[in-house]
Design a protein around this motif. Sequence first.
Motif, PDB file in Angstrom:
ATOM      1  N   UNK A 109     -28.684  70.973 -22.713  1.00  0.00           N
ATOM      2  CA  UNK A 109     -29.914  70.445 -22.805  1.00  0.00           C
ATOM      3  C   UNK A 109     -30.213  69.636 -21.493  1.00  0.00           C
ATOM      4  N   UNK A 110     -29.108  69.928 -20.671  1.00  0.00           N
ATOM      5  CA  UNK A 110     -29.027  69.149 -18.942  1.00  0.00           C
ATOM      6  C   UNK A 110     -28.010  69.455 -18.411  1.00  0.00           C
ATOM      7  N   UNK A 111     -27.570  69.130 -17.292  1.00  0.00           N
ATOM      8  CA  UNK A 111     -26.426  69.383 -16.341  1.00  0.00           C
ATOM      9  C   UNK A 111     -25.423  68.899 -17.020  1.00  0.00           C
ATOM     10  N   UNK A 112     -24.132  69.424 -16.969  1.00  0.00           N
ATOM     11  CA  UNK A 112     -22.944  69.145 -17.373  1.00  0.00           C
ATOM     12  C   UNK A 112     -22.391  68.053 -16.741  1.00  0.00           C
ATOM     13  N   UNK A 113     -21.468  67.212 -16.875  1.00  0.00           N
ATOM     14  CA  UNK A 113     -20.788  65.913 -16.235  1.00  0.00           C
ATOM     15  C   UNK A 113     -19.403  65.664 -16.725  1.00  0.00           C
ATOM     16  N   UNK A 114     -19.246  64.469 -15.999  1.00  0.00           N
ATOM     17  CA  UNK A 114     -17.769  64.067 -16.421  1.00  0.00           C
ATOM     18  C   UNK A 114     -18.175  62.581 -16.189  1.00  0.00           C
ATOM     19  N   UNK A 115     -17.167  61.659 -17.154  1.00  0.00           N
ATOM     20  CA  UNK A 115     -17.096  60.405 -17.055  1.00  0.00           C
ATOM     21  C   UNK A 115     -15.582  59.879 -16.715  1.00  0.00           C
ATOM     22  N   UNK A 116     -15.602  58.955 -15.465  1.00  0.00           N
ATOM     23  CA  UNK A 116     -14.147  58.738 -15.110  1.00  0.00           C
ATOM     24  C   UNK A 116     -14.115  57.166 -15.326  1.00  0.00           C
ATOM     25  N   UNK A 117     -12.890  57.033 -15.939  1.00  0.00           N
ATOM     26  CA  UNK A 117     -12.560  55.479 -16.516  1.00  0.00           C
ATOM     27  C   UNK A 117     -12.251  54.868 -15.132  1.00  0.00           C
ATOM     28  N   UNK A 118     -12.227  53.393 -14.981  1.00  0.00           N
ATOM     29  CA  UNK A 118     -11.812  52.828 -14.183  1.00  0.00           C
ATOM     30  C   UNK A 118     -10.322  52.943 -13.916  1.00  0.00           C
ATOM     31  N   UNK A 119      -9.584  53.010 -14.899  1.00  0.00           N
ATOM     32  CA  UNK A 119      -8.260  53.343 -14.724  1.00  0.00           C
ATOM     33  C   UNK A 119      -7.827  54.672 -14.012  1.00  0.00           C
TER      34      UNK A 119
END
Length: 268
Positions: free
Chosen positions: A160-170
């Motif tokens: 339903x939209x572009x794939x992505x990633x989340x990156x933690x502060x750590x």
Amino acid sequence: MTTAVQIGEFSRLCHLSAKTLRYYHDIGLLVPADVDPDTGHRRYEPSQVGDAHLIRRLRGLDMPLAEIRTVLAAPGSRADALTRHLDRMEAELARTRDVVASLRRLLDATPPITVLYRSHAPVPALHIAGRVAREGVAAWCGSSFGELFGTLAALGADPAGPAGCTYSTEFFEQDEGEVVAFVPVLPGALDGELDGDARAMVLPGRRYAVAVHAGPFSDCDLTYGALGAHVAEHDKALPEPIVEQYLVGPQHTDDPDRYRTEVCWPVA
């Protein structure tokens, strides 16, 4: 009639200096066919020229002496050992080319980025989370997205939209931390399909400062720097994961210069 030649003549045959040949003898890499017990003079068989030529070329490729010794000791596996070393060299050459290209882009006048502000509503998604080291993130993402898109295809559902990633502060502070690869899906698209499946999640709603990075992922730090500096000057950054959305990525093109990545910086 002997065919052995003295070290000076052998050095001419193989283009290795007498000093180098003596060193290779001392370490057991290329042992003379005969050493005079009284004078210590070394004599080599012409049949050793092939090994000398091979050693010279492998040293020119920076192959370690220990690995060259292994190649010489097992003639049957020479091709495999040489192939492995050449593969490593090609990978290093590719890395060097990428770094050189990145440095050239850094030297070029970089236009100021455009920063937009956007609020993301909660979005259902398929995801895979893991603790990932920075040097292994590309391979991890490739594997994770392959699995996620494969799952969607098997279920007959579309992103339903572009794939992505989340990156933690750590991840940024320690060069290792939680990374979440995700693919958005339409609300209700997978109802009943993934009940209780750990891959189903809802991306939380957030407000972001957003900039688009154009080009290879290796240069993404330039956009991070510009966007982060803008946020530091104009906003209050939140200690939440940074989101990357891959508008144009490896699944769309083989040309990294055509990649387009949205970097979404969480702000208050």
